[in-house]
Design a protein around this motif. Structure first.
Motif, short mmCIF file in Angstrom:
data_model
loop_
_atom_site.label_atom_id
_atom_site.label_comp_id
_atom_site.label_asym_id
_atom_site.label_seq_id
_atom_site.Cartn_x
_atom_site.Cartn_y
_atom_site.Cartn_z
N ALA A 309 1.27 -1.91 -0.05
CA ALA A 309 0.07 0.06 0.14
C ALA A 309 0.45 1.27 0.24
N ASP A 312 2.39 1.79 -3.50
CA ASP A 312 1.44 2.15 -4.34
C ASP A 312 0.86 4.46 -4.37
N PHE A 313 0.97 3.93 -2.93
CA PHE A 313 0.56 5.75 -2.96
C PHE A 313 2.01 6.54 -2.92
N ASP A 316 1.64 6.85 -6.79
CA ASP A 316 0.35 7.90 -7.55
C ASP A 316 0.02 8.23 -6.01
N TYR A 320 -4.82 7.65 -4.85
CA TYR A 320 -4.90 6.19 -4.64
C TYR A 320 -5.77 6.66 -3.28
N SER A 321 -6.63 5.23 -2.56
CA SER A 321 -7.35 5.38 -2.24
C SER A 321 -7.11 3.93 -1.67
N GLN A 346 -2.68 13.72 0.82
CA GLN A 346 -4.06 14.16 0.38
C GLN A 346 -4.87 15.61 0.53
#
Length: 569
Positions: A309, A312-313, A316, A320-321, A346
């Motif tokens: 995670a 991935d963060f 992007d 990212y969610s 964010q």
């Protein structure tokens, strides 16, 4: 040198297996030590039990000999005939009783009772007598086992028992009988302690009374440290690999010695136990490895999800969610903290982006504010000159051009306008400037039709043209020429402003592109370059190519911006 990465699962498995192995090895060593001590004690106990059984049997044998002696002594209270009948009967009943001899106190045989066997008339040595320097009346003396030497053709293995008694007339007689020793010898022979252990009988001074391997000892092929054994009290002691157990008889001077060997008593048991322990150790290690592997997966899998995670963060952050990760309480707490951090970052990114957009627009307005006064001053100066020359028609055309120019400049507050309007704006400006310079130059536009719908920054061409007029054509004697070319090049739009003026040195080009707002000379070209870079990025902007006395070419590059993409800029 790059360090080798070690996974959390490998660390957990290694730690658990190492810890379990350490505990097991320590426990096994402790158990093995206790087990060996217990086995040695069991060996001693087994040896003592065997020796006690032998001592009981031999003790009963000695009691039996005393009983026979009592019967014989009782015969001395009877008449001679009765005593003879009693002894003959005893000889018949006790088959193990070989012979009874009566000696006087000078060791002369007075009488004998030999049952069915005849007494030798001549013999080499009388072994059926226990010789002592002094005899105590009532004391029983027992000889070492020996071969019967007084009977004709009968040589049993016997023990001689002697007791001195006092006769009614005060004289003393010594009652002696030989009794078979084979029964005791067979019993002692059959006693085994372990595979090679045995028992034997010694006297008080360590002399061997009976030994299962007596022939080997007599022949010198085997030795027993009987003197050393005799120095020990009853009990067990260990000498190297041998356990000696000693027990004295209560009714005689004999001592029973048990000999056993530790290795053979416990070796087979130890080997069996070691095999069992090794199998248990392997099973426990396998179970520990499987358990630790499962446990590591339970712990590391959520952590790996969290790591994925985070990657991935990192790639992007804006789009990212985060999906919460389950697991232990600590993992859930980390998951919640990361989720909270993602939301905060964010929100911060959105805030920074808004602030950047606001700052960029503010900078753009400031740049435009620097252009407008400069341009308006030049234009009004030109109109004033026409009015002074009473060229009202030209002044009207110039005013109309100025109005058109300002209308396009305002463009309802939009920052970008179509290239078509930018071209009209440039034409209006050139018309105004051409009036002012009394047609000292000519200009032309070569614009590709496909470029007209695309958008660009407003007031892009005007500062470039202004620079061409003031710094390129203004000092020329000949007529000047300004060409404006607009064309598409792959994904970009290229605008070129080419003049045949006096040209510029590299220092002048650098000065134009990097002038600071505080400089006294114009900063129009720098403003255009800054605006393009702010709006479209560093790869776009102005490129100036110039040669002295040849002219200058200012090339403006910007991306193709269509209407649908305008709102995202």
């Amino acid at each position: 040198m790059r360090k080798k990465k070690i996974s959390l699962s490998a660390i957990i498995v290694s730690l658990v297996v190492s810890f379990v192995a350490f505990i097991l090895i320590c426990a096994l060593l402790l158990f093995f030590k206790i087990y060996l001590s217990s086995m040695e004690q069991n060996a001693i106990t087994s040896s003592e039990q065997a020796v006690v059984q032998v001592s009981n049997t031999v003790g009963n044998y000695a009691d039996d000999m005393k009983g026979i002696m009592d019967i014989i002594k009782d015969g001395f209270d009877q008449s001679e005939d009765e005593r003879e009948d009693t002894l003959n009967t005893l000889m018949k009943v006790r088959t193990d009783l070989v012979a009874v001899y009566i000696y006087d106190e000078n060791q002369n045989m007075v009488s004998s009772y030999t049952g069915e066997y005849q007494l030798k008339k001549e013999y080499l040595k009388n072994l059926s007598y226990v010789k002592r320097e002094n005899y105590e009346t009532g004391e029983i003396y027992i000889s070492e086992p020996h071969v019967e030497s007084l009977l004709e053709n009968y040589y049993p293995w016997v023990v001689t028992i002697l007791e001195e008694i006092e006769n009614e007339d005060g004289s003393k007689s010594r009652v002696v009988f030989d009794i078979s020793f084979s029964k005791i010898a067979n019993y002692v022979d059959d006693v085994g302690i372990g595979q090679h252990g045995y028992c034997f009988i010694i006297g008080t001074k360590g002399e061997i009374i009976y030994h299962p391997q007596q022939q080997l000892i007599f022949s010198g092929l085997k030795e027993e440290n009987t003197e050393g054994i005799a120095d020990h009290l009853d009990g067990s002691y260990q000498d190297s690999n041998v356990i000696y157990t000693i027990k004295s008889l209560n009714n005689s001077d004999w001592r029973i010695v048990g000999v056993s060997y530790i290795n053979e008593l416990i070796a087979s048991e130890v080997i069996s136990v070691v095999k069992t322990l090794i199998i248990m150790l392997l099973l426990i290690m396998i179970v520990a490895m499987i358990s630790s592997y499962v446990m590591s997966k339970v712990i590391s899998k959520p952590i790996q999800k969290l790591m994925k995670a985070m990657e991935d963060f990192e790639q992007d952050a804006a789009g990212y969610s985060f999906q919460s990760v389950g697991g232990t309480t600590e993992i859930q707490a980390l998951s919640q903290s990361f989720d909270h951090m993602v939301v905060q970052i964010q929100e911060l990114m959105t805030k920074v982006r808004k602030e950047e957009i606001t700052l960029r627009k503010t900078e753009l307005k400031a740049l435009q504010a620097q252009i407008n006064p400069h341009f308006l001053y030049n234009t009004l100066d030109a109109i004033g000159w026409l009015c002074e020359e009473e060229r009202s028609q030209d002044a009207v055309e110039m005013v109309n051009a100025l109005a058109k120019l300002f209308r396009i400049s305002i463009s309802k507050g939009h920052e970008l306008i179509t290239i078509e309007k930018e071209v009209e704006h440039a034409k209006s400006y050139l018309k105004i400037e051409n009036f002012r310079y009394k047609n000292q130059f000519v200009y032309e536009f070569i614009v590709e039709e496909e470029c007209l719908p695309y958008y660009c920054n407003k007031i892009t061409l005007q500062p470039i043209i202004e620079n061409a007029i003031y710094h390129g054509l203004n000092r020329m004697v000949d007529d000047g020429h300004i060409g404006i070319h607009i064309y598409a090049e792959e994904e970009d739009i290229v605008m070129e402003v080419i003049d045949n003026g006096v040209g510029m040195t590299p220092e002048q080009i650098h000065s134009i592109l990097y002038k600071e707002p505080g400089d006294k000379t114009g900063i129009g070209i720098k403003n255009v370059n800054d605006r393009i870079k702010i709006y479209f990025g560093e790869k776009y902007g102005i490129l100036i190519e110039s040669e002295l006395d040849e002219g200058t070419c200012v090339k403006i590059r910007m991306p193709k911006i269509e209407r649908e993409n305008y709102e995202y800029i």
